[in-house]
Design a protein around this motif. Sequence first.
Motif, PDB file in Angstrom:
ATOM      1  N   LEU A 104       0.842  -1.194   0.000  1.00  0.00           N
ATOM      2  CA  LEU A 104       0.000   0.000   0.000  1.00  0.00           C
ATOM      3  C   LEU A 104       0.876   1.241   0.000  1.00  0.00           C
ATOM      4  O   LEU A 104       2.029   1.198   0.430  1.00  0.00           O
ATOM      5  N   PHE A 105       0.283   2.328  -0.484  1.00  0.00           N
ATOM      6  CA  PHE A 105       0.944   3.610  -0.297  1.00  0.00           C
ATOM      7  C   PHE A 105      -0.104   4.640   0.114  1.00  0.00           C
ATOM      8  O   PHE A 105      -1.293   4.494  -0.138  1.00  0.00           O
ATOM      9  N   ARG A 106       0.385   5.638   0.829  1.00  0.00           N
ATOM     10  CA  ARG A 106      -0.503   6.671   1.353  1.00  0.00           C
ATOM     11  C   ARG A 106      -0.520   7.831   0.373  1.00  0.00           C
ATOM     12  O   ARG A 106       0.482   8.483   0.131  1.00  0.00           O
ATOM     13  N   LYS A 107      -1.701   8.064  -0.194  1.00  0.00           N
ATOM     14  CA  LYS A 107      -1.891   9.154  -1.140  1.00  0.00           C
ATOM     15  C   LYS A 107      -2.949  10.075  -0.552  1.00  0.00           C
ATOM     16  O   LYS A 107      -4.056   9.629  -0.248  1.00  0.00           O
ATOM     17  N   ASN A 108      -2.602  11.350  -0.385  1.00  0.00           N
ATOM     18  CA  ASN A 108      -3.530  12.329   0.198  1.00  0.00           C
ATOM     19  C   ASN A 108      -4.101  11.830   1.528  1.00  0.00           C
ATOM     20  O   ASN A 108      -5.295  11.888   1.770  1.00  0.00           O
ATOM     21  N   GLU A 109      -3.214  11.279   2.359  1.00  0.00           N
ATOM     22  CA  GLU A 109      -3.557  10.800   3.705  1.00  0.00           C
ATOM     23  C   GLU A 109      -4.458   9.572   3.720  1.00  0.00           C
ATOM     24  O   GLU A 109      -4.979   9.199   4.756  1.00  0.00           O
ATOM     25  N   GLU A 110      -4.663   8.927   2.574  1.00  0.00           N
ATOM     26  CA  GLU A 110      -5.474   7.706   2.501  1.00  0.00           C
ATOM     27  C   GLU A 110      -4.592   6.562   2.010  1.00  0.00           C
ATOM     28  O   GLU A 110      -3.851   6.723   1.039  1.00  0.00           O
ATOM     29  N   TRP A 111      -4.702   5.397   2.647  1.00  0.00           N
ATOM     30  CA  TRP A 111      -3.948   4.232   2.219  1.00  0.00           C
ATOM     31  C   TRP A 111      -4.649   3.578   1.038  1.00  0.00           C
ATOM     32  O   TRP A 111      -5.861   3.385   1.054  1.00  0.00           O
TER      33      TRP A 111
END
Length: 158
Positions: free
Chosen positions: A131-138
């Motif tokens: 996973l990666f965190r994009k705009n504070e969402e995983w």
Amino acid sequence: MKKLISALFIIVFSITSYSQKTSEEENVKQTIETFFDGFHSRDSLIMKSVVNEEIVMQSIGRNPEGELKLHHEDFGKFLKSIISIPATTLFREELHSYEIKIDGDMANVWTPYTLYVNEVFQHCGVNNFQLFRKNEEWQIIYLVDTRRKEGCDQRKLE
């Protein structure tokens, strides 16, 4: 006095750091649980809500001849296959545990599982999510799983 203040600072910082890590681990775990909520309810919109548009999906298993294969799966085809499962068919992928590792905006989740269809054992293995965190969402960017019939915990659904 300086030692006491330093000790208190270290304790407070450690507690804050631990609670932030635990909170992020819970956020990552919730992402995986949301994916499986959509999976079990045959809801592609729920699954897509936690998946990056460039997700890569693969499975490692043996073909009917017993040869080990790496299978690439198109996420769109995967979604179509899940939503086309008849409502009369009960299927459940039982996750046995979560091992979560996080480094900044990247996370890895290892989840051993057993799959049942109509309460009959199908196979077991391990899911490995990246996973990666994009705009504070995983978001799930990569999913690879193993599939086998040996060495499995073949419990019935509860």
